[in-house]
Design an enzyme around this catalytic site. Structure first.
Site, PDB file in Angstrom:
ATOM      1  N   HIS A 208       0.800  -1.237   0.000  1.00 47.68           N
ATOM      2  CA  HIS A 208       0.000   0.000   0.000  1.00 47.68           C
ATOM      3  C   HIS A 208       0.825   1.276   0.000  1.00 47.68           C
ATOM      4  CE1 HIS A 208      -3.962  -1.868   0.886  1.00 47.68           C
ATOM      5  NE2 HIS A 208      -3.209  -2.793   1.436  1.00 47.68           N
TER       6      HIS A 208
ATOM      7  N   LYS B 137      -8.414  13.753   4.734  1.00 49.99           N
ATOM      8  CA  LYS B 137      -7.531  12.586   4.700  1.00 49.99           C
ATOM      9  C   LYS B 137      -6.494  12.765   5.805  1.00 49.99           C
ATOM     10  CE  LYS B 137      -6.532  13.599   0.348  1.00 49.99           C
ATOM     11  NZ  LYS B 137      -6.544  12.487  -0.543  1.00 49.99           N
ATOM     12  N   ARG B 138      -5.740  11.729   6.094  1.00 50.94           N
ATOM     13  CA  ARG B 138      -4.665  11.872   7.083  1.00 50.94           C
ATOM     14  C   ARG B 138      -3.793  13.056   6.706  1.00 50.94           C
ATOM     15  NH1 ARG B 138      -0.584   8.682   7.283  1.00 50.94           N
ATOM     16  NH2 ARG B 138      -0.928   7.487   5.376  1.00 50.94           N
TER      17      ARG B 138
ATOM     18  N   THR C 289      -8.600   6.511  -1.823  1.00 50.78           N
ATOM     19  CA  THR C 289      -9.951   5.958  -1.936  1.00 50.78           C
ATOM     20  C   THR C 289     -10.975   7.066  -1.688  1.00 50.78           C
ATOM     21  OG1 THR C 289      -9.590   5.214   0.338  1.00 50.78           O
ATOM     22  CG2 THR C 289      -9.534   3.522  -1.375  1.00 50.78           C
TER      23      THR C 289
ATOM     24  N   LYS D 295       0.687  14.421   1.057  1.00 46.96           N
ATOM     25  CA  LYS D 295      -0.700  14.653   0.628  1.00 46.96           C
ATOM     26  C   LYS D 295      -0.938  16.145   0.368  1.00 46.96           C
ATOM     27  CE  LYS D 295      -2.265  10.505   3.165  1.00 46.96           C
ATOM     28  NZ  LYS D 295      -2.985   9.527   2.347  1.00 46.96           N
TER      29      LYS D 295
ATOM     30  N   LYS E 271     -14.750   8.187  -3.349  1.00 45.78           N
ATOM     31  CA  LYS E 271     -15.982   8.481  -2.596  1.00 45.78           C
ATOM     32  C   LYS E 271     -16.543   9.845  -3.013  1.00 45.78           C
ATOM     33  CE  LYS E 271     -13.915   5.820   1.061  1.00 45.78           C
ATOM     34  NZ  LYS E 271     -12.998   5.910   2.225  1.00 45.78           N
TER      35      LYS E 271
HETATM   36  C1  GFP Z   1      -2.856   3.779   2.102  1.00 39.57           C
HETATM   37  C2  GFP Z   1      -2.321   4.454   0.876  1.00 39.57           C
HETATM   38  C3  GFP Z   1      -3.453   4.958   0.013  1.00 39.57           C
HETATM   39  C4  GFP Z   1      -4.340   3.782  -0.351  1.00 39.57           C
HETATM   40  C5  GFP Z   1      -4.780   3.052   0.902  1.00 39.57           C
HETATM   41  C6  GFP Z   1      -5.538   1.787   0.585  1.00 39.57           C
HETATM   42  O1  GFP Z   1      -3.705   4.685   2.758  1.00 39.57           O
HETATM   43  O2  GFP Z   1      -2.977   5.576  -1.134  1.00 39.57           O
HETATM   44  O3  GFP Z   1      -5.471   4.219  -1.039  1.00 39.57           O
HETATM   45  O4  GFP Z   1      -3.653   2.684   1.697  1.00 39.57           O
HETATM   46  O5  GFP Z   1      -4.824   1.025  -0.321  1.00 39.57           O
HETATM   47  F1  GFP Z   1      -1.487   5.480   1.215  1.00 39.57           F
HETATM   48  P1  GFP Z   1      -3.415   5.516   4.040  1.00 39.57           P
HETATM   49  O6  GFP Z   1      -3.369   4.486   5.112  1.00 39.57           O
HETATM   50  O7  GFP Z   1      -2.155   6.222   3.774  1.00 39.57           O
HETATM   51  O8  GFP Z   1      -4.530   6.475   4.204  1.00 39.57           O
END
Ligand code: GFP
Length: 838
Positions: free
Chosen positions: A373, A564-565, A672, A570, A676
């Site tokens: 990821h 988002k985080r 993701t 980001k 949404k």
């Molecule tokens: C991580 C990645 C994202 C990805 C998600 C799910 O998310 O780009 O969409 O995993 O695969 F960075 P975060 O935990 O960083 O939000």
């Protein structure tokens, strides 16, 4: 084993009384649950008691299906997908289950007819925040899709007593508050005390020869911890399947305490109990330095060992031998967090079940798949050898053995290539020695996948490039998806109803059907309804913001949202640079024509991530100035909404006009949230990063605001020598914005407050904000233009939603099933006497 129907008492009409769907039955169930489970009568009941009674009433209506599902899987001996994830960010259960069971309106009506406030009860539910962000939420979406697609599946994870912290904002800064999701009870879980499992830690190993004179190793641990499973039902939409999410809680085994007590060490015994139970106390926030995170490796091993032992138990119960284990379970590693599973399954097979190494290795490789990821090198997990050796001495030996055999193969294929060997090795020997978990996962799995097309390509080229060269056939892409049940039906009922009125309800489980909306694009009345719906939802959010945060926002303004985080890659601070640019334009010319905008932010920063916390402070400080400057005349508003979580997402995605997906190209694996937003009719302003690329392909480039460098350009610029100073000096607008921050304008004259952030941008700018600044501002200006033509904007909004079929998690899960797991649907039929009821 006696089945449910074989017990005489359960065959009678009693079931009808308990879980029927007539209004009267539901009403009585509410009263019964209030009295018999909560032990309350209306005179003493709190709103939480009513919520609990309601939740039990709904859970009761899932139990038959849940039981039946488990029974069919056991009887038929089907292949089960086992999703191993250290995080499951489920969000509130109540509404989701009501929707999936098809009884939302009915139950709401009954609750209201009983004189209760349904919305109030719904909002009482504490959501299980058992994840940090995208990764954990993806696991939750996948569980929903697995059930909806009728795929036999079990999610395995950790029942953290304290999930992700609650966030408050004080004086513009993030303050972390302990999460307390369990403090009033969790009606959705059922502990299965009888299925407890023991997990060993520490100690030493001992070699011996068994009775057949074979060399063996036994592990003599110095600690044993009990794993107690807590099961949560995961319903599918419009099907009878109810799969299980099994989360493990750590407890001290009584026998150990007892021994200590006998020798008089009472406090020692209690202390050991506390230490054991610490394992599942708290979720680790992302982006914290890994140093000294012994407990995290303990957590990972604990839940993985419990889960694998559980699977072996289930497999052996079928009367099969372990040689066919991989035919019973397809185990997916959600990132490297559960990758110790590779060594643990080997240990179980070789040491405990005495299977020969080669065969055990074959079973192991056939069992596991690994999803990566992240491309951020600092996020790739590795553990020092000393930590590993202390905690898992036997696993370290097994990892050495796997490594030796593996490197033997590599040497045979690439003789005299010691650099390659060093890169591929499971042990990093470049300085202090580490075990590399991504390498372990890659070697131990038959399939490796990234989560968006670009991400998979970059994995193949860079992060796992050597593995790709070795085993290209193992690699594939599985672009992420999200569940339309939670992210449209539950969170945006107004839009869901509008869509269903137009094209019927099939789209809820066949998202590609949204395409049919395109036929109505020239229908002015439909566009009006679409626009009105968005307007109404924005109105609700505006009211919510006013009531909860005291800030007045204009629902007619463009809602520009980034949730988002918090992370530098980001680039929430790039968004801030845009806000200041607009503000500066107004200050320079107060009568300038400007499209009114409300900037909405949400997201948590890891408690130890200083820069991310400083970005939150900057957002709030800029907001304070902009929101209170009379020259702005309310044309711009900046709102940082605290405590971003699933429930918050449900409120904000539907209300967005513009979705900010502005990470540096090549950094965001997929994203993701981007999906949404678009599903709910927001337009995206974004870089060519992660799944943005595929979203743009689907919705059409004319319906997407693109800006910024490509991944290639980022690499190129970096290798040429990127100098943010050049951009600062050559772009007067950018210079003014940065100078304004440096001057203390947003910090009551304090020129030091934001200096670390400004200096980082001026001297390093690792995420290249300056390089992308002008292109971002230009794209934002295009957004302004576009928003002024509401008819055109509405068309683009409809097309965005209509073309999001690909991004359903149902599509993603189907791909995993067909290409990695080899798993097929199993229909769950209910006996006639249950059908038509719960
Ligand atoms: C991580 C990645 C994202 C990805 C998600 C799910 O998310 O780009 O969409 O995993 O695969 F960075 P975060 O935990 O960083 O939000």
């Amino acid at each position: 084993m006696t089945t449910f129907e074989q017990v005489p008492v359960f065959q009678c009409e009693f079931e009808d009384d308990r879980t029927g769907l007539s209004k009267e039955t539901i009403k009585r169930a509410l009263a019964d649950n209030l009295f018999y489970i909560q032990g309350k009568v209306p005179a003493t009941a709190t709103p939480n008691d009513y919520y609990m009674a309601l939740a039990y009433t709904v859970r009761d209506r899932m139990l038959q299906r849940w039981f039946k599902t488990t029974e069919v899987y056991t009887k038929k001996g089907v292949k089960v997908v086992s999703y191993l994830s250290a995080e499951f960010l489920l969000g509130p259960h109540l509404s989701n289950n009501l929707i999936n069971l098809g009884i939302y309106d009915l139950v709401r009506q009954v609750v209201e007819e009983s004189g209760l406030d349904f919305v109030q009860l719904r909002e009482i539910e504490e959501e299980p925040g058992l994840g940090n962000g995208g990764l954990g939420r993806l696991a939750a979406c996948y569980m929903d899709s697995l059930s909806t697609l009728e795929i036999p599946a079990i999610g395995y994870g950790i029942r953290y007593e304290f999930g992700i912290f609650d966030q408050e904002i004080r004086d513009g800064w993030q303050v972390e508050i302990t999460d307390k999701w369990l403090h009033l009870g969790n009606p959705w879980e059922i502990p299965r005390l009888e299925e407890t499992i023991e997990v060993k830690f520490g100690g030493r190993t001992e070699a011996y020869y068994d009775e057949k004179c074979r060399y063996r190793v036994r592990w003599i641990p110095d600690k044993v911890v009990k794993g107690v499973p807590y099961d949560t039902p995961i319903s599918g939409y419009n099907v009878n399947t109810v799969n299980t999410l099994r989360l493990w809680k750590a407890e001290a085994p009584e026998s150990f305490e007892f021994q200590a007590f006998n020798v008089g060490d009472y406090y020692g015994a209690v202390n050991r109990k506390v230490v054991s139970e610490n394992i599942t106390k708290v979720l680790y926030p992302n982006d914290e330095l890994m140093k000294g995170k012994e407990l995290r490796l303990e957590q990972q091993y604990f839940f993985v060992s419990c889960s694998l032992q559980d699977m072996i138990r289930l497999h052996l119960q079928k009367g099969e031998s372990l040689e066919t284990f991989h035919q019973s379970f397809a185990v997916q590693l959600n990132d490297t967090h559960p990758s110790i599973g590779v060594a643990e399954l080997m240990r179980l097979l070789v040491d405990e079940y005495e299977i020969e190494w080669d065969q055990a290795w074959q079973i192991t490789q056939n069992t596991f798949g690994y999803t990566n990821h992240t491309l951020l090198p600092e996020a790739l997990e590795k553990w020092t050898l000393s930590l590993f050796k202390n905690l898992l001495p036997r696993h370290l030996q097994i990892i050495y053995e796997i490594n030796q055999r593996f490197l033997g193969q590599v040497r045979a294929k690439y003789p005299n290539d010691s650099d390659r060997l060093a890169r591929l090795s499971l042990i990093d020997e470049s300085g202090e020695k580490y075990v590399r978990m991504a390498n372990l996962a890659s070697v131990g799995s038959h399939a490796i996948n990234g989560v968006a097309a670009l991400h998979t390509e970059l994995l193949k080229r860079d992060v796992l490039g050597d593995f790709h060269e070795l085993w290209p056939e193992k690699f594939s892409n599985k672009t992420n998806g999200v569940t339309p049940r939670r992210w449209i039906v539950v969170s945006n009922p107004l839009l869901a109803n509008l869509i269903t009125r137009k094209i019927g309800a099939d789209w809820i489980s066949h998202l590609e059907d949204l395409k049919q909306l395109e036929a109505f694009i020239e229908d002015a009345e439909f566009r009006r309804e679409w626009r009105q719906t968005k307007q109404d939802i924005k109105g609700y959010l505006a009211t919510y913001i006013k009531e909860n945060h005291g800030i007045e926002v204009n629902p007619e303004s463009l809602f520009d949202v980034q949730v988002k985080r918090l992370h530098e890659y980001k680039r929430q601070h790039l968004n801030v640079l845009h806000i200041i640019t607009l503000y500066k334009r107004i200050k320079d010319n107060p009568n300038i024509e400007i499209t009114p905008r409300t900037f909405i932010f949400g997201g948590k920063a890891a408690p130890g991530y200083f820069m991310a916390k400083l970005i939150i402070k900057l957002i709030n400080s800029v907001g304070d100035v902009v929101n209170n400057d009379p020259d702005v005349r309310d044309r711009l508003k900046v709102v940082f909404l605290p405590d971003y979580n699933v429930r918050f997402g449900q409120r904000v995605y539907p209300a967005a006009d513009l979705s900010e997906q502005i990470s540096t190209a090549g950094k965001e694996a997929s994203g993701t949230g981007n999906m949404k937003f678009a599903m709910n009719g927001a337009l995206t302003i974004g870089t060519l990063d992660g799944a943005n690329i595929e979203i743009r392909e689907e919705v059409g480039e004319e319906n997407f605001f693109l800006f910024g460098l490509t991944t290639e350009q980022v690499y190129e610029l970096k290798s040429k020598g990127y100098n943010p100073w050049d951009y600062y000096h050559n772009n007067p607008q950018l210079k003014q914005v940065i100078d304004l921050i440096s001057s203390g304008f947003f910090s009551h004259g304090d020129t030091n407050l934001f200096r670390p952030l400004v200096d980082s941008l001026l001297y390093h700018d690792p995420y290249m904000l300056f390089a992308d600044y002008q292109s971002y501002i230009d794209a934002q200006d295009q957004v302004n233009q576009a928003y002024r033509d509401q008819e055109h904007w509405t068309r683009m909004s409809i097309l965005n939603a209509a073309r999001m079929g690909k991004f359903s998690s149902d599509r993603a899960i189907l791909e995993y099933c067909q290409e990695i797991w080899n798993a097929v649907p199993v229909k769950i039929e209910l006996e006639e006497y249950i059908q038509g009821r719960a």
